[in-house]
Design a protein around this motif. Structure first.
Motif, PDB file in Angstrom:
ATOM      1  N   PHE A  63       0.839  -1.203   0.000  1.00  0.00           N
ATOM      2  CA  PHE A  63       0.000   0.000   0.000  1.00  0.00           C
ATOM      3  C   PHE A  63       0.872   1.251   0.000  1.00  0.00           C
ATOM      4  N   PHE A  98       2.098   4.488  -3.213  1.00  0.00           N
ATOM      5  CA  PHE A  98       2.122   5.950  -3.254  1.00  0.00           C
ATOM      6  C   PHE A  98       3.418   6.459  -3.861  1.00  0.00           C
ATOM      7  N   ILE A 101       2.726   6.336  -7.494  1.00  0.00           N
ATOM      8  CA  ILE A 101       1.812   7.415  -7.897  1.00  0.00           C
ATOM      9  C   ILE A 101       2.580   8.731  -7.991  1.00  0.00           C
ATOM     10  N   LEU A 115       3.168  11.109 -11.213  1.00  0.00           N
ATOM     11  CA  LEU A 115       2.701  12.501 -11.203  1.00  0.00           C
ATOM     12  C   LEU A 115       3.833  13.452 -11.570  1.00  0.00           C
ATOM     13  N   LEU A 120       4.695  13.203 -15.276  1.00  0.00           N
ATOM     14  CA  LEU A 120       3.664  13.762 -16.151  1.00  0.00           C
ATOM     15  C   LEU A 120       3.746  15.284 -16.165  1.00  0.00           C
ATOM     16  N   VAL A 121       3.852  15.888 -14.978  1.00  0.00           N
ATOM     17  CA  VAL A 121       3.918  17.350 -14.921  1.00  0.00           C
ATOM     18  C   VAL A 121       5.213  17.836 -15.565  1.00  0.00           C
ATOM     19  N   ILE A 146      -0.936   6.634 -12.493  1.00  0.00           N
ATOM     20  CA  ILE A 146      -1.859   7.568 -11.863  1.00  0.00           C
ATOM     21  C   ILE A 146      -3.264   6.992 -11.797  1.00  0.00           C
ATOM     22  N   LEU A 147      -3.686   6.303 -12.851  1.00  0.00           N
ATOM     23  CA  LEU A 147      -5.056   5.819 -12.877  1.00  0.00           C
ATOM     24  C   LEU A 147      -5.210   4.452 -12.214  1.00  0.00           C
ATOM     25  N   PRO A 195      -4.059   3.848  -7.489  1.00  0.00           N
ATOM     26  CA  PRO A 195      -4.993   4.121  -6.390  1.00  0.00           C
ATOM     27  C   PRO A 195      -6.040   3.027  -6.232  1.00  0.00           C
ATOM     28  N   VAL A 196      -6.400   2.364  -7.325  1.00  0.00           N
ATOM     29  CA  VAL A 196      -7.455   1.356  -7.222  1.00  0.00           C
ATOM     30  C   VAL A 196      -6.947   0.125  -6.474  1.00  0.00           C
ATOM     31  N   ALA A 253      -4.619   0.242  -4.367  1.00  0.00           N
ATOM     32  CA  ALA A 253      -4.414   0.701  -2.990  1.00  0.00           C
ATOM     33  C   ALA A 253      -5.699   0.550  -2.194  1.00  0.00           C
ATOM     34  N   ILE A 254      -6.827   0.956  -2.775  1.00  0.00           N
ATOM     35  CA  ILE A 254      -8.078   0.875  -2.024  1.00  0.00           C
ATOM     36  C   ILE A 254      -8.479  -0.592  -1.840  1.00  0.00           C
ATOM     37  N   LEU A 256      -6.464  -1.840   0.967  1.00  0.00           N
ATOM     38  CA  LEU A 256      -6.980  -1.237   2.197  1.00  0.00           C
ATOM     39  C   LEU A 256      -8.215  -1.996   2.676  1.00  0.00           C
ATOM     40  N   LEU A 312     -11.117  -5.443  -8.744  1.00  0.00           N
ATOM     41  CA  LEU A 312     -10.351  -4.265  -8.309  1.00  0.00           C
ATOM     42  C   LEU A 312      -8.861  -4.534  -8.441  1.00  0.00           C
ATOM     43  N   PHE A 354      -7.772  -4.703 -12.149  1.00  0.00           N
ATOM     44  CA  PHE A 354      -7.904  -3.412 -12.823  1.00  0.00           C
ATOM     45  C   PHE A 354      -6.582  -2.651 -12.755  1.00  0.00           C
TER      46      PHE A 354
END
Lengths: 228, 544
Positions: B168, B172, B175, B179, B182-183, B213-214, B217-218, B220-221, B224, B251, B254
């Motif tokens: 988990f 991050f 992620i 991020l 990308l920026v 990025i997409l 998080p999925v 991760a949840i 969790l 999940l 995905f």
């Protein structure tokens, strides 16, 4: 435009500018502002996906157990939920005003609106504490102590599992948001923001609005199922 | 003669390695190049740890009886091998080491957009790694790296929580890296570096960042929720409590199917650079390769259901996922054809990085074609959860990612360290790895086709010959991985000093000194030409 400025920006800029808000690796404040804002938008996309997993789970179980979810939803206090919704909408307004004050360089107003936003956030969390303690008292926390009369006990436990996971994650985001605003308040008090540099306020504002929007979805999905 | 780029001053002697000394200057650095080296150290550590578990697995499978370890220990071995290799090596390896080092250099930026966030993601990665290491020390975890519920959430008696927390947290890090890339790619490109002048390595990392990025998080949840279910027995995935275990698989996959593309897309990005440099030709079909990266990223999100053909999802879902899965073959094949077309009539030279690149194309093609077998619904039902699947995903993930990672590491090693490694040893190692890899995993295709299931520590006697071949290959492969480790460390001390551009390659990263100065570019470069502009002049320079 950047091509002309480029040669002027050497690696020594960070030293020359002292405590300037421009980080050494950016050419100008505009580029830095755009990067920070894009970064926050991208972060919010990851947050949408993070909550999205929970919303997907909610959709699956609500379609599997529509009646159980409706019955369980009646155990939530929709008046407290509606009150909290109003509180968060007000806090979004004050946050927007805080960003505007920062843009105009009104430091006192900025600090005032940040403080009001934080206060509204704390009111929201306080109401949440009241609601949670009611649920604990009524044995609605999933797990061994869960009690629910009637034929929908199993679906109700799923509903409350999702209720606590979703509102808990949302409340955690509120706590983080209030912490960020507190840091911003201190920075504003030290006079770190100006009409030329207010990126952190703007970016924190985006985050705050996002957290509010998540609640705007959570409220009807969790509280108002049986009242449609 | 075309000079697409401005001349840069070459007098600077301060570089990012000698600008400051001491452990603090490394642990608090915000320089993307130093952070890349921090990642290099941690990723290497996890690679050899995961490899150690692989060695034990292959030793156990030398004989049909379970004579080395008990079945429970064996479950923990393959789980720890999978968890460590996937989450702590294959996913971060190329983006976090090569990407961190090269993304700003290649687009003419002085650093990533958020340098402190970049350092934070290394700390997050390390913290997650410590949790997983703790889980290993306390006895490991036995659920398989996929953590299928309700076994992981209710029944397993191993360290599921520690491992889940570790993954988990590490998510991050992934992620934040995505991020940051990308920026940076959007906002920090040097003047003249338009989207279609970007090196394809950058396009690959852009597509990878979208997946990070997409997708992350999925998962991760999902992890969790598994944790909450384990702690509080809330029953989101437990069918006894009304939950749905298939939801977890949806999940999980995905993310975890696109995660394969997190591993392979940066690898393809590296291969683009290597192929075009060592065949001295402009890359064939630049825009097709760029868009195929994006297409793989997008399609990657539509195919997760092919992991669930035998799980009890509806037959229509299976059919749709089968067709969608085959679509991924199109952009993948586009890349392979473009590399082949670039090689055609190129003046190919077989330096070590090129050997890895050619090895990559071979292994990736085998892995990709066997992927079509598995995408076919009926065939998959036959070979599901056999060694055929194991061989397939090792060819794609390990063959693909590690060949490209090592190829890239060799290619940019002079830039990263300012030292040249011994070329002969490097070519030898590439050969050993290629032979060892095929000897390890090709027999597993046959084993799986004959029906040997994965995750068993005993097997019928008729499978022994192929298993011994596989284990022998694994020992060769292990030696192959150790050789570069040795000569890379040797080169740090004894290697000759590297020039700015030892390969005669194109790209902004080759215009700065080796190793680069702390802020990369003393003067921001202005780009006026296309990438991969390998002209006859540079060919002559190369021949000298």
């Amino acid at each position: 435009m950047r091509a002309e400025m480029a040669s002027g920006a050497s690696s020594a800029t960070s030293v020359e500018l002292g405590r300037s808000p421009l980080a050494h690796h950016f050419d100008d404040l505009e580029q830095q502002f755009e990067a920070s804002t894009l970064g926050m938008w991208v972060f919010l996309i990851t947050e949408v996906m993070f909550f999205g997993g929970l919303f997907a789970s909610y959709a699956v179980y609500r379609s599997l157990y529509p009646e159980g979810f409706a019955v369980a939803s009646r155990r939530l206090d929709y008046l407290l939920g509606a009150f909290n919704t109003a509180v968060l909408i007000c806090s979004s307004l004050t946050m927007a005003l805080a960003v505007r004050s920062a843009q105009l360089g009104q430091s006192r107003a900025l600090r005032l609106f940040l403080a009001v936003t934080m206060a509204l956030g704390l009111v929201f969390l306080g109401v949440k504490v009241v609601e949670y303690s009611h649920k604990i008292h009524e044995h609605l926390v999933p797990g061994p102590s869960f009690r629910f009369e009637g034929p929908h006990a199993r679906a109700a436990q799923l509903f409350f599992s999702l209720y606590f996971a979703m509102t808990g994650l949302h409340a955690l985001h509120m706590v983080v948001g209030i912490g960020i605003l507190a840091v911003l308040w201190i920075l504003a008090w030290r006079g770190r923001f100006s009409p030329q540099y207010y990126t952190p306020v703007e970016v924190a504002g985006l985050y705050w609005h996002f957290v509010d929007i998540v609640w705007i979805y959570l409220f009807p999905l969790l509280y108002l199922i049986s009242r449609t | 003669m075309s000079t697409p780029l401005v001349e840069l001053p070459r007098t600077s002697r301060v570089n990012y390695l000698n600008v400051s000394y001491g452990i603090r200057s490394w642990l608090f650095t915000t320089d993307h190049k130093r952070i890349a080296l921090l990642y290099l150290a941690s990723v290497t550590l996890f690679f050899f740890l995961g490899g150690f578990f692989a060695v034990l697995i292959r030793l156990e499978l030398m004989t049909p009886q379970g004579d080395l370890v008990q079945s429970e220990t064996y479950n923990r071995l393959f789980t720890m091998h999978g968890v460590i290799m996937i989450f702590f090596f294959l996913i971060p390896a190329i983006p976090a080491v090569l990407g961190n080092f090269l993304v700003p250099l290649m687009i003419g930026a002085r650093d990533l957009a958020f340098p402190r966030l970049n350092l934070l993601s290394w700390y997050i990665y390390t913290l997650g790694g410590l949790f997983t290491l703790a889980a290993t020390v306390f006895g490991g975890v036995d659920t398989g790296w996929t953590f299928y519920t309700p076994y992981s959430s209710t029944y397993s008696n191993s360290n599921v929580m520690l491992t889940a927390v570790g993954i988990f947290i590490t998510g991050f890090s992934s992620i934040l890296t995505g991020l940051n890339f990308l920026v940076t790619i959007h906002k920090m490109r040097a003047p003249g570096m338009t989207w279609f002048r970007l090196p394809l390595f950058i396009w690959a990392h852009y597509a990878t960042s979208i997946i990070m990025i997409l997708g992350t998080p999925v998962v991760a949840i999902a992890i969790l929720l598994v944790g909450l279910e384990r702690l509080f027995h809330i029953g989101i995935f437990d069918p006894k409590l009304g939950g749905d275990p298939l939801l977890f698989q949806h999940l999980f996959w995905f993310y975890s199917h696109p995660a394969v593309y997190i591993m392979i897309l940066p690898a393809m990005g590296v291969i683009n650079e290597l192929i075009t440099c060592f065949s001295r030709r402009r890359i064939f079909g630049y825009s097709f390769i760029a868009f195929s990266s994006i297409a793989i990223a997008v399609l990657g999100f539509l195919v997760w259901g092919h992991h669930m053909f035998t799980s009890g999802q509806s037959i229509y879902a299976g059919m749709v996922f089968s067709v969608l899965t085959m679509l991924v073959a199109i952009p993948s094949a586009v890349k392979v054809f473009n590399w082949t077309a670039t090689l055609y009539k190129g003046s190919v030279s077989y330096q070590a990085p090129m050997l890895y690149a050619l090895g990559f194309i071979g292994l990736f093609t085998i892995g990709g074609l066997t992927g079509i077998f598995l995408a076919t619904l009926a065939v998959d039902v036959h070979v599901h959860d056999t060694y055929f699947v194991v061989a397939h995903f090792h060819y794609i993930m390990v063959g693909g990612t590690i060949m490209a990672y090592l190829g890239g590491l060799h290619y940019w090693w002079p830039k990263m360290t300012g030292k040249i490694y011994p070329e002969g040893w490097a070519r030898f190692a590439a050969l050993v790895i290629f032979v060892g890899f095929n000897l390890t995993f090709f027999p597993q295709f046959i084993l799986g086709y004959l029906g040997m299931p994965r995750r068993y520590h005993v097997y019928p006697e008729e499978f022994q010959v192929l298993n011994v071949m596989s284990s022998a290959g694994a020992s060769i492969l292990g030696v192959g991985y150790l050789i570069p480790m040795i000569y890379f460390i040797w080169s740090l001390r004894y290697g000759p000093k590297a020039p700015e551009n030892p390969w005669g390659a194109k790209g902004l990263e080759w215009l700065v000194p080796s190793p680069p100065p702390p802020h990369n570019f003393d003067v921001t470069p202005v780009v006026t030409g296309e990438p991969y502009d390998y002209t006859p002049e540079s060919e002559e320079a190369h021949a000298r």
